[in-house]
Design a protein around this motif. Structure first.
Motif, short mmCIF file in Angstrom:
data_model
loop_
_atom_site.label_atom_id
_atom_site.label_comp_id
_atom_site.label_asym_id
_atom_site.label_seq_id
_atom_site.Cartn_x
_atom_site.Cartn_y
_atom_site.Cartn_z
N UNK A 83 0.82 -1.22 0.00
CA UNK A 83 0.00 0.00 0.00
C UNK A 83 0.85 1.27 0.00
N UNK A 84 2.11 1.15 0.42
CA UNK A 84 2.95 2.34 0.54
C UNK A 84 2.77 3.04 1.88
N UNK A 85 1.95 2.47 2.75
CA UNK A 85 1.70 3.12 4.05
C UNK A 85 2.92 3.06 4.95
N UNK A 86 3.87 2.18 4.62
CA UNK A 86 5.10 2.12 5.42
C UNK A 86 5.78 3.49 5.42
N UNK B 50 12.67 9.34 5.77
CA UNK B 50 12.27 7.98 5.40
C UNK B 50 13.44 7.17 4.88
N UNK B 80 3.15 11.53 0.94
CA UNK B 80 4.00 10.76 0.02
C UNK B 80 3.38 10.71 -1.38
N UNK B 81 4.20 10.38 -2.35
CA UNK B 81 3.73 10.22 -3.72
C UNK B 81 2.65 9.14 -3.74
N UNK B 84 -0.59 7.25 -0.13
CA UNK B 84 -1.02 5.98 0.46
C UNK B 84 -1.86 6.17 1.72
N UNK B 85 -2.73 5.20 2.00
CA UNK B 85 -3.46 5.21 3.27
C UNK B 85 -3.91 3.78 3.56
N UNK B 86 -4.32 3.55 4.81
CA UNK B 86 -4.81 2.22 5.18
C UNK B 86 -6.21 2.07 4.62
N UNK B 87 -6.31 1.37 3.50
CA UNK B 87 -7.55 1.41 2.73
C UNK B 87 -8.72 0.71 3.42
#
Ligand SMILES: Nc1ncnc2c1ncn2[C@@H]1O[C@H](COP(=O)(O)OP(=O)(O)O)[C@@H](O)[C@H]1O
Ligand SMILES: [Mg+2]
Lengths: 248, 245
Positions: A83-86, B50, B80-81, B84-87
């Protein structure tokens, strides 16, 4: 120190609710309870044993967990990477180890809840006979530690890849290796070829060797130490893997 | 408030960022321009801590990122590009998580959520699972997360990517307004955006800064007086750059 615990708790809370916001948790619990009941009362020889104990249940757990724990742990880091959430998580004001520990504790708690839901088996045994509940309690402690060790390994493999299937397979293979080095049908066979002390020494690394102590009702600090070190090593390695990704 | 000195990053033998230096003060909005693969995201990831730099240093609000990562992260809001999120979470629980991670509790947390929900127009989707949102809403949910602690420094990686023209306009206006009291870096490859929202722009190509100035200054450097022509004259397209490497 208090601050770092707060961050761990927030991360763990989110992770735990992630289990229950998707069907994963319920599917897992149902499968675990069905399979553990099935193995206990059929293959486990629960009735044939003629004794009031949970040996039938606990003997199967290392094998049942071999698949179920990696299934519960495979998403931990691979999902964050997919997801890129890291990138969000690790740019919030926490250290990577706090995120690792928080996510691990949440999944471990989930597995302990699953274990606790097997209490009908305990109730049945108490109703049918007069078991040693001290042994049963120590058996549960061993089972929780075993789950923690498998889970820490799954944590590590899920940090290695963004593909959950690969994370799962790697975790199963590693956990299986930790079983087999102390699995007596195999070690007896090996003892014919290798020197017995070598086989003996290697089997000290097996989860089974240390798990068995708890099932006999013996709380040995060395067994405890073994499980805690497996967890500590695997989580430490998870940290190294995550740092290496970011270093490129 | 942001100071980048000689920053470099190599991935294997590839130099993604090569000796980049610049400063951004309070009240400045820095537009980070460059073709795809120029090293914009990599630079931003080093500023937010990061990824560690291969060489060079970053300091934010006077603190070195490498030495005080946690302190620095407190003062930065980061989008971020690809946002992203916790979907699997709802918008509200995602924002609450972000707020708690930023140390907000009780009434402070509730008013922070109210503020960003209003800024990013999320009122009507608060209870919705992020999974089910359109791209524009998902993007703004992640933007809201970056603003939740009202940070002094904002790092926004392509904040208008995937938005429709109205939403783009709104986000630009928001950036310009917030820029009055913060230090902001945002990356884009849309040139009008620079003129619309930035006080200064940096153009980066294959890891190096090739131009640095106000939008007016940069435009003046093109024969035609157009930013686009100037951009094209000093950067190489992705395909050309790969071929040359
Ligand atoms: N983790 C990574 N491993 C290897 N190469 C990378 C990594 N991240 C970025 N790169 C490379 O670094 C260069 C710059 O990438 P990036 O900073 O994402 O560019 P931009 O954001 O300007 O489009 C690209 O060529 C990209 O392929
Ligand atoms: Mg980019």
């Amino acid at each position: 120190m208090k601050g770092s615990w707060a961050a761990i708790r927030i991360i763990a809370k989110r992770e735990l609710s992630a289990y229950f916001e998707s069907p994963v948790a319920y599917v897992f619990l149902v499968i675990f309870l069905l399979l553990s009941g099935f193995f206990t009362f059929t293959f486990g020889g629960f009735f044939e044993r003629g004794e009031a104990s949970l040996a039938a249940f606990f003997n199967w757990l290392p094998w049942l967990f071999l698949f179920l724990v990696p299934a519960a742990g495979m998403r931990l880091w691979s999902e964050e990477r997919r997801l890129g959430t890291i990138e969000l998580l690790l740019t919030m004001p926490v250290a990577a180890w706090q995120a690792i520990v928080g996510k691990f504790l949440a999944s471990w708690l989930f597995l302990v809840v699953a274990l606790a839901l097997s209490f009908p088996i305990v109730a049945t045994v108490n109703w049918l006979g007069d078991p040693d509940n001290g042994v049963i309690a120590s058996g549960y402690v061993g089972a929780a530690l075993l789950a923690g060790a498998y889970l820490a390994i799954s944590c590590l493999t899920s940090a290695l890849t963004r593909n959950q299937v690969i994370a799962f397979i790697l975790a199963v293979v590693l956990c299986l290796a930790l079983i087999l080095v102390g699995f007596s049908p195999l070690t007896d066979l090996l003892a014919r070829w290798a020197s017995p002390w070598l086989v003996e020494a290697v089997s000290k690394f097996s989860v089974l060797t240390h798990y068995d102590g708890f099932q006999k009702g013996m709380l040995d600090s060395r067994d405890l130490l073994y499980f805690l070190s497996v967890m500590a090593y695997a989580l430490f390695a998870t940290g190294v893997v995550i740092r290496n990704h970011r270093t490129g | 408030m942001i100071k980048v000195e000689n920053l470099s990053k190599s991935f294997g033998s590839k130099r993604a960022v090569d000796g980049v230096s610049f400063e951004v003060g309070k009240g400045e909005v820095l537009g980070f321009l460059g073709p795809n693969g120029a090293g914009k995201s990599t630079t931003m990831r080093m500023i937010t801590g990061f990824i560690p730099p291969s060489a060079g240093a970053v300091s934010v609000c006077g603190l070195a990122v490498q030495e005080n990562p946690i302190e620095v992260k407190r003062s930065i809001g980061y989008l971020p590009e690809a946002a992203p999120s916790y979907t699997e979470m709802s918008v509200l629980s995602f924002l609450r998580f972000a707020a708690e991670m930023r140390g907000l509790r009780g009434e402070a947390l509730r008013s922070a959520i109210r503020r960003v929900v209003e800024l990013c127009h999320l009122e009507n989707v608060l209870g919705q699972t992020i999974d089910t949102l359109s791209k524009g809403f998902r993007h703004r949910t992640c933007l809201a997360q970056a603003l939740i602690h009202d940070p002094e420094v904002l790092i926004l990686d392509e904040p208008t990517d995937g938005l429709d023209p109205n939403q783009k306009h709104e986000v630009r206006t928001l950036i310009r307004k917030m820029g009055e009291s913060k230090a902001i870096i945002f990356s884009t490859h849309i040139l009008e955006e620079v003129e619309a929202a930035c006080t200064r722009a940096i153009i980066i190509d294959r890891g190096r800064i090739v131009a640095n100035g106000t939008p007016t200054e940069l435009k003046a450097r093109a024969a035609t007086g157009k930013l686009e022509d100037f951009f094209r004259s000093i950067t190489r397209s992705d395909t050309l750059a790969e071929g040359a490497a």
